[in-house]
Design an enzyme around this catalytic site. Structure first.
Site, PDB file in Angstrom:
ATOM      1  N   CYS A   1       0.823  -1.216   0.000  1.00 39.56           N
ATOM      2  CA  CYS A   1       0.000   0.000   0.000  1.00 39.56           C
ATOM      3  C   CYS A   1       0.866   1.279   0.000  1.00 39.56           C
ATOM      4  O   CYS A   1       1.507   1.576  -0.991  1.00 39.56           O
ATOM      5  CB  CYS A   1      -0.973  -0.047   1.158  1.00 39.56           C
TER       6      CYS A   1
ATOM      7  N   HIS B   1      -3.325  -5.572   2.531  1.00 37.17           N
ATOM      8  CA  HIS B   1      -3.034  -5.629   3.965  1.00 37.17           C
ATOM      9  C   HIS B   1      -3.538  -6.979   4.501  1.00 37.17           C
ATOM     10  O   HIS B   1      -3.994  -7.824   3.747  1.00 37.17           O
ATOM     11  CB  HIS B   1      -3.814  -4.524   4.700  1.00 37.17           C
TER      12      HIS B   1
ATOM     13  N   ARG C   1     -12.547   6.384  -0.473  1.00 37.80           N
ATOM     14  CA  ARG C   1     -11.545   5.345  -0.228  1.00 37.80           C
ATOM     15  C   ARG C   1     -11.992   4.004  -0.820  1.00 37.80           C
ATOM     16  O   ARG C   1     -13.200   3.767  -0.975  1.00 37.80           O
ATOM     17  CB  ARG C   1     -11.308   5.182   1.282  1.00 37.80           C
TER      18      ARG C   1
END
Ligand code: GLN
Length: 244
Positions: A95, A195, A129
């Site tokens: 990320c 993640h 997001r």
């Protein structure tokens, strides 16, 4: 005894969603095989010698945390990271750590952060997001497989000529929710938005990183098989939940 040295880049600043669990996963899968593992941190201001490290890990972080790193990157660490990448060292970048290896990151409020420029890509932050579990298909060690993970980023990353996607999105957003690409591959850099941490649920990803690093250092990538019953059960559960 064979030993691999892992450099954890910016662990004090870039560690969202327990990304440091990726370092633990590599360490355990080395130790379970009787291979030594040394871990060094390279935080802001540290003068860590990156040249004798075999695997580099850089995790996720918020926009302002990425901006905090700019001075340290420009102080010479960025060039040392670029040298390590060009020399074929193994990188796992997650990320923000992925974005930082690119040319720049333009936040959704318009700030432009010039990053390391080791990979031919750039990122543009959005108001909205991209968040959720996701799965993508990729090739590891010549074998088609899936990676399951969790994404949470506003940045949309666009790949240039010099890099190829790591995978193709099967469920979720990936690089930019537009072109179905996810992550980036360049030399022995494995960059992804995943993640989780990503490695415990994807044991063959961990083993691919270990194999490449062993090949680099010892010219031999043979590793023993491990009992991955639990890891693969977790992996299968998520693949079935998302795309089956
Ligand atoms: N700050 C970056 C973004 O929002 C990276 C986020 C992260 O590392 N999870 O896109």
């Amino acid at each position: 005894m064979k030993t691999l040295k892992i450099c954890h880049l910016y662990p004090d600043v870039l560690n969202l969603y327990g990304d440091r669990g990726n370092v633990t996963a590599i360490k355990k899968r080395l130790e379970w095989r009787g291979i030594g593992c040394e871990i060094v941190n390279a935080n802001i201001g540290d003068k860590t010698d990156l040249r004798d490290c075999d695997i580099f890990f850089i995790g996720g972080g918020q926009d302002f945390e990425q901006e905090v790193l700019l001075k340290d990157i420009a102080s010479g660490k960025g060039d040392a990271i670029k040298d390590a990448i060009e020399s074929g060292k193994v990188f796992l970048a997650i990320c923000a750590g992925y974005q930082i290896l690119g040319k720049y990151y333009k936040t959704h409020t318009g700030e432009v952060c010039d990053f390391i420029g080791a990979l031919d890509l750039y990122t543009v932050g959005q108001k909205k997001r991209m968040i959720g579990n996701y799965v993508y298909e990729c090739e590891l060690g010549g074998r088609k497989t899936e990676i399951v993970g969790f994404e949470n980023h506003s940045g949309k990353t666009y790949l240039g000529e010099g890099v190829r996607p790591f995978g193709k999105i099967l469920y979720g957003n990936g690089n930019n929710s537009e072109d179905k690409t996810e992550g980036a591959r360049y030399k022995n850099v494995y960059a992804t938005y995943a993640h989780g941490p990503v490695l415990p649920k994807n044991p063959y990803f961990t083993d691919e990183l270990i194999r490449v690093a062993l090949k680099n250092k010892y010219g031999d990538d043979a590793i023993s098989e491990l009992d991955d019953t639990f890891e693969l059960a977790a992996h299968k559960y998520m693949v079935n939940r998302l795309i089956k």
